[in-house]
Design an enzyme around this catalytic site. Structure first.
Site, mmCIF file in Angstrom:
data_model
loop_
_atom_site.group_PDB
_atom_site.id
_atom_site.type_symbol
_atom_site.label_atom_id
_atom_site.label_comp_id
_atom_site.label_asym_id
_atom_site.label_seq_id
_atom_site.Cartn_x
_atom_site.Cartn_y
_atom_site.Cartn_z
ATOM 1 N N CYS A 1 1.008 -1.120 -0.076
ATOM 2 C CA CYS A 1 0.033 -0.004 -0.089
ATOM 3 C C CYS A 1 0.929 1.067 0.005
ATOM 4 O O CYS A 1 2.078 1.251 0.269
ATOM 5 C CB CYS A 1 -0.777 -0.144 1.170
ATOM 6 S SG CYS A 1 -0.102 -0.278 2.792
ATOM 7 N N CYS B 1 3.171 2.326 2.745
ATOM 8 C CA CYS B 1 4.075 1.650 3.059
ATOM 9 C C CYS B 1 5.400 2.584 2.838
ATOM 10 O O CYS B 1 6.660 2.293 3.396
ATOM 11 C CB CYS B 1 4.449 0.462 2.290
ATOM 12 S SG CYS B 1 2.940 -0.857 2.498
ATOM 13 N N ASP C 1 44.135 12.425 -37.008
ATOM 14 C CA ASP C 1 44.680 13.468 -36.389
ATOM 15 C C ASP C 1 46.260 12.669 -35.952
ATOM 16 O O ASP C 1 46.213 11.375 -35.775
ATOM 17 C CB ASP C 1 44.159 13.572 -34.815
ATOM 18 C CG ASP C 1 44.958 14.660 -34.112
ATOM 19 O OD1 ASP C 1 45.581 15.705 -34.595
ATOM 20 O OD2 ASP C 1 45.142 14.400 -32.888
ATOM 21 N N ASP D 1 41.178 11.650 -30.579
ATOM 22 C CA ASP D 1 41.311 11.049 -29.399
ATOM 23 C C ASP D 1 39.998 11.338 -28.549
ATOM 24 O O ASP D 1 39.881 10.869 -27.355
ATOM 25 C CB ASP D 1 42.418 11.458 -28.345
ATOM 26 C CG ASP D 1 42.604 12.962 -28.342
ATOM 27 O OD1 ASP D 1 41.638 13.679 -28.518
ATOM 28 O OD2 ASP D 1 43.442 13.480 -27.837
ATOM 29 N N ASP E 1 40.032 16.732 -30.086
ATOM 30 C CA ASP E 1 39.583 16.748 -31.375
ATOM 31 C C ASP E 1 38.039 16.849 -31.351
ATOM 32 O O ASP E 1 37.217 16.687 -32.154
ATOM 33 C CB ASP E 1 39.986 15.727 -32.111
ATOM 34 C CG ASP E 1 41.347 15.463 -32.093
ATOM 35 O OD1 ASP E 1 42.050 16.356 -32.123
ATOM 36 O OD2 ASP E 1 41.616 14.406 -31.902
#
Lengths: 117, 750
Positions: free
Chosen positions: B20, B23, B436, B635, B639
């Site tokens: 319920c 609770c 890169d 990476d 970049d």
């Protein structure tokens, strides 16, 4: 024969209306039906109304054994969930802008709509 | 499962017995009383409670139990149990489908054999009526037992104003059975030539479709092999050191900050940082990198990798769904369920497909009734049934997702994480690839390559002095010198008067000697003549090495060259990219000479030197303006703007410590072969999707008219509904099997 043809054309008209032109009545609200049951090739309820702009918690229960039912996808939200058989799964959705959001199985044979508003 | 994380900050518990709404406050109050709990919020809908604070899960569970409920910690670690459950459920379903198939074919095959062997399939006498009535009822039993799921599914979808494969099968088999029953029960209403029964078609179609579903279920199981393998990497228990004791606990119970011991041959259970011990760790399962990686204090270890040689203790830094493995699994799963744009047309068609087929079936029946030969009614029924049965929306619907599922999984096995279907498709179409240089083509960590003594000092002595000089510096080149000295086994002396001269070098004193290390400008400033060695410096620059001059007491003692070494397999991987028709372009912030040297060594003809980080994105835009579809590999951190602007951004990681959410495609290992693999697997997947879509379209486009009877006026051929049922069942199986062929795909490293 013309009667048969007329019946055939009426049947086609019925198909077009039933599947494409029919506009469903008001969707069930999340409070009324908090659980979406996946069974017999359908989501029940298939149309669900949820509040916009607040996070939504959906609960899915898969009863359908077919592997088609094992994944539910919300393509507009980039969300998906695996639905194990017979185990409820809770899915958290982000706050939604007002509008309609489809959800479906991988093959789009099981289909449902969330109405955020 | 609910998003649940176990960490020192937040954890989620599943609560049982809360019936319920009252609770909720009871449980929240019980938790709030636990020392260390900052906040406890219960979600009544899914019976979970989220707790913030430093309290341990055992304390929280005890508090909930004292309040009268049961609770268990939930960690959203990849759940092997869930997979096992799924396999068991699939097995049960598979067996049930086979039983259903056997029952249906048990009725259908003898009936069909009877018809093929010349037995009467018509109703003319009273005896035949009775016999066929019995067969009709037996077929009804088959429909109720073996085909129930089609009829219930069809009814439910119809009520929802949608339609699927069940609708077509139910309508097709239902029509055949109903017509046959009319023939049996009311033969007087039909012309004698039309009194043909089709019970065998109903039973055979139901049997064949069940067989197709069973085989498809088997084939589908294989498509999730990759994710199953990844989940299998997760350890189930961890040995943690708490209060001076070693405890074996479930992986869900490990908290951030726990010390974890891993022995040789055991899996690393969560992510962490080594605090004790030394070992080689096999990370190949995550990165595709075949060589084990040496780990010592301070190094990162990753959940799911295998500790090979020594025993280590590490401190858990990421647990539950935060581990790299969990994030990889989540990402692969998400990507497997996303669709590339190529699948959108099939999706649109699938949405209209079933009603359209129903309309075609009606039109086909009308055409036979109006223009067909006698018995026109029987022909109309057969053609409508066959059209309904042969159409296969599943083949169309499965074509894209099955291939994506296998392709994305296959890529993950090779250490390539694809964010979504769109990235997969775009990667397959790229025409240019920008790399890169630093950290992508090269290692990204400078090393001392040459020590050329020019005076009386030996190499080791030079390195000892240079290392002493650089010990106070944080420059990357200093790190290279210190590492080189350590490798030579010389330890740096303590220097005094250290002075860093920005952009030029460093100076200091050691035991009365003046040490100076830097570039030619610094040497010129201090009046140290290096001209005699200018040719050596030029030679080094041409080999992409940066010369540094080392002077002692105003005299040149050595030239120390430092270089960022090119990865051993960069040249081969770049060749693979070029062989795949990609225009490969290298960008670097380095000077022209170094850039030319590196480009030359790896076989790149187009490169741009002295490009500032902020200009990399502009270079991407420039290539796009030339009409290229551009991939950018970097990476993932420096970049980021260029990666975001590129049509596909590839983040190249070293090991697994990469921001896997940051790029369209993440390469888990540092090798550029991962990039070539990504391109190869994306092309293979897209080719597979095209084959599937082509097959599914052609099957339906050719099958439906043939079923409707377009060949009949020319060749007198009308397809049997039974053959249509078989073709339909196996068309979707073919699509899944073709997608499974991708599992055999092996990227070709040269």
């Amino acid at each position: 024969m013309w009667l048969v043809n007329l019946c055939g054309l009426a049947l086609i008209a019925l198909i077009v209306w039933w599947f494409w032109l029919y506009r469903p009545p008001e969707a069930a609200s999340l409070e009324e039906l908090p659980e979406i049951v996946v069974d017999n090739g359908t989501y029940q309820p298939a149309r669900l109304r949820v509040a916009a702009d607040t996070p939504v918690t959906l609960r899915f229960l898969r009863r359908d054994e077919s592997p088609c039912a094992e994944t539910v996808i919300f393509p507009g939200l980039d969300l998906s969930a695996a639905l194990p058989l017979g185990k409820p799964v809770t899915l958290q959705l982000p706050p939604l802008q007002p509008g309609e959001y489809e959800f479906h199985c991988q093959m789009q044979m099981y289909r449902g709509v969330l109405q955020a508003g | 499962m609910t998003a649940a994380a176990i960490s020192a900050r937040q954890q989620t518990l599943a609560v049982e017995g809360a019936g319920c709404a009252s609770c909720v406050s009871k449980i929240e109050q019980a938790l709030a009383a636990v020392p260390g709990v900052e906040r406890a919020e219960m979600n009544f809908a899914d019976r979970t409670v989220a707790v913030s604070g430093s309290a341990g899960s055992e304390q929280l569970i005890a508090a909930i139990e004292r309040a009268g409920y049961n609770a268990r910690a939930m960690a959203d670690v990849p759940d092997e149990q869930a997979l096992d459950d799924k396999t068991a459920a699939d097995q049960t379903y598979y067996r049930r489908l086979l039983v259903k198939m056997a029952v249906a074919l048990g009725v259908g095959v003898p009936l069909m054999a009877w018809g093929l062997l010349g037995g009467a399939m018509t109703v003319t006498t009273g005896g035949e009526r009775l016999a066929w009535l019995a067969v009709g009822l037996a077929t009804l039993g088959v429909m109720a037992f073996s085909g129930r799921h089609f009829y219930v599914g069809a009814w439910r979808t119809l009520a929802n104003h949608t339609a699927n494969m069940d609708t077509l099968i139910a309508l097709g088999t239902g029509t055949a059975w109903l017509y046959s029953m009319v023939v049996v029960c009311l033969p007087g209403y039909l012309p004698e030539v039309a009194r043909h029964v089709y019970f065998e078609a109903t039973a055979m179609i139901i049997g064949l479709v069940n067989l197709g579903l069973a085989l498809e279920l088997r084939a589908r199981g294989k498509t999730s092999e990759a994710i199953r393998r990844l989940i299998g990497l997760q350890a189930r228990t961890a040995r943690v050191l708490r209060d001076g004791k070693e405890l074996d606990i479930a992986i869900e119970q490990v908290l951030r900050g726990d010390l974890v011991r891993v022995r040789p041959g055991e899996k690393i259970p969560v992510d962490g940082q080594v605090s004790e011990g030394r070992s080689a760790v096999d990370e190949s399962m995550l990165t595709g990198e075949p060589m084990p990686v040496e780990k010592a204090a301070g190094d990162e270890v990753v959940a799911g990798t295998l500790n090979k040689s020594g025993s280590i203790v590490f401190r858990a830094t990421r647990v539950g769904r935060d581990t790299a493995l969990a994030r990889i699994i989540a990402m692969v799963r998400r990507a497997q369920n996303s669709k590339p744009p190529i699948g959108r047309l099939a999706d649109v068609i699938a949405a209209y497909f079933v009603p359209t087929v129903m309309i075609i079936a009606v039109l086909s029946a009308l055409a036979w009734l109006n223009f067909g030969p006698q018995p026109a009614l029987a022909f109309a029924i057969v053609s409508a049934t066959t059209v309904l049965i042969i159409a296969c929306p599943c083949a169309l619907g499965l074509a894209t997702p099955m291939s994506v599922m296998v392709g994305v999984g296959k890529a993950a096995e090779a250490g390539v994480l694809i964010r979504n279907g769109e990235a997969l498709q775009t990667a397959s179409k790229l025409t240019a690839m920008i790399l890169d240089k630093t950290g992508t083509v090269t290692e990204g960590a400078p090393r001392v390559t040459d020590v050329i003594a020019t005076g009386e000092l030996g190499e080791d002595e030079i390195m000892q002095l240079a290392a002493g000089l650089e010990a106070g510096s944080e420059h990357p080149l200093a790190v290279a010198i210190l590492e080189s000295a350590a490798q030579r086994g010389v330890s740096p002396d303590r220097v005094s008067g250290f002075n860093a001269l920005a952009g030029r070098g460093v100076e200091a004193q050691l035991a009365g000697r003046r040490l100076l290390l830097g570039n030619d400008k610094l040497m010129a400033e201090r009046g140290i003549d290096c001209s005699a060695r200018a040719d050596v410096a030029r030679e080094l620059a041409a080999k992409a090495r940066t010369p540094m001059y080392f002077a002692v007491d105003g005299t040149l003692a050595a030239i120390i060259a430092v270089a960022d070494p090119i990865k051993a397999d960069s040249a081969a991987a770049i060749r693979r990219l070029r062989d795949n028709g990609l225009r490969v372009v290298m960008l670097t912030g380095d000077n022209q000479a170094t850039a030319r040297a590196v480009a030359g060594q790896v076989g790149i003809t187009e490169f741009y030197a002295e490009v500032l980080p902020e200009d990399k994105a502009a270079k991407v835009a420039e290539l796009q303006a030339q009409g290229e579809l551009v991939g950018m590999t970097g990476d993932g951190i420096n970049d980021a703007p260029a990666l975001a602007l590129a049509n596909v951004g590839f983040a190249i990681g070293t090991g697994t410590d990469v921001a896997i959410e940051s790029a369209d495609i993440t390469l888990m290992r540092g090798s550029l072969h991962g990039l070539a693999d990504a391109i190869a697997v994306s092309r293979a997947t897209l080719a597979n999707i095209r084959q599937n879509l082509f097959g599914a379209f052609i099957y339906n486009i050719a099958g439906i008219p043939v079923a409707a009877g377009v060949l009949y006026p020319f060749f007198g051929v009308l397809l049997s509904p039974v053959i249509a049922g078989g073709a339909m069942a196996f068309s979707s199986l073919t699509v899944v099997s073709n997608a499974n062929r991708l599992r055999l795909f092996r990227p070709q490293e040269q």
